[in-house]
Write a protein that holds these residues in place. Structure first.
Motif, short mmCIF file in Angstrom:
data_model
loop_
_atom_site.label_atom_id
_atom_site.label_comp_id
_atom_site.label_asym_id
_atom_site.label_seq_id
_atom_site.Cartn_x
_atom_site.Cartn_y
_atom_site.Cartn_z
N ARG A 258 0.84 -1.20 0.00
CA ARG A 258 0.00 0.00 0.00
C ARG A 258 0.88 1.26 0.00
N ASP A 259 2.04 1.17 0.63
CA ASP A 259 2.90 2.33 0.79
C ASP A 259 4.19 2.28 -0.01
N TYR A 260 4.58 1.09 -0.50
CA TYR A 260 5.86 0.94 -1.19
C TYR A 260 5.72 0.13 -2.47
N TRP B 91 8.04 5.42 -2.27
CA TRP B 91 7.30 5.46 -1.03
C TRP B 91 6.15 6.42 -1.18
N GLY C 220 1.09 8.85 1.85
CA GLY C 220 -0.34 9.03 2.14
C GLY C 220 -0.62 10.44 2.56
#
Length: 145
Positions: free
Chosen positions: A96-98, A127, A130
């Motif tokens: 979700r983040d990387y 990265w 959010g």
């Protein structure tokens, strides 16, 4: 895929620009692999095909930016090759983040969106922190001022 005497898998796919046939049949040898120049190919968003439609498009309505799928006999039927140095994707929830930088050909993305806090380079990764906004230090800091 064929099995050799040693029991290992041997892929017989060839690199070839193959087009879809009707009825759709997958050959026993497997689906061909598209040439490397097609590693960014997006079905129904083929710039060269849209160029052939240019005389019939209304540019004032930006119709050239819409999805235009070619007729069945002109659609590709080969596997789009992955980018150079492609890595197996990161598993959820970390994905979700990387994302691996080598899996994304568009390095210009970080330059364009970097100032908006949407994406950052971090070693071999992109990265996504959010909460990205047009405000360099986030919307919360802007609102507090």
């Amino acid at each position: 895929m064929l099995l050799t005497l040693a029991g290992t898998a041997k892929f017989s796919n060839r690199v070839a620009l193959t087009y879809r046939k009707t009825p759709l049949v997958i050959p026993e040898t497997g689906v061909d692999v598209c040439p490397l120049t097609f590693n960014e190919y997006i079905p129904c968003h083929d710039v060269s095909y849209v160029a052939t439609l240019a005389p019939s498009l209304d540019f004032s309505r930006k119709e050239e930016l819409e999805r235009h799928c070619p007729p069945l006999e002109k659609r590709l039927f080969c596997l789009v090759p992955p980018p150079k140095d492609y890595k197996i994707p990161i598993k959820w929830p970390l994905s979700r983040d990387y994302v691996w930088r080598s899996n994304v050909n568009h390095t210009h993305l970080a330059e364009v969106k970097g100032g908006q806090n949407w994406v950052h380079e971090k070693d071999q990764l992109w990265w996504f922190p959010g909460g990205g906004t047009h405000f360099k230090h986030g919307a919360s800091e802007y609102i507090e001022r």
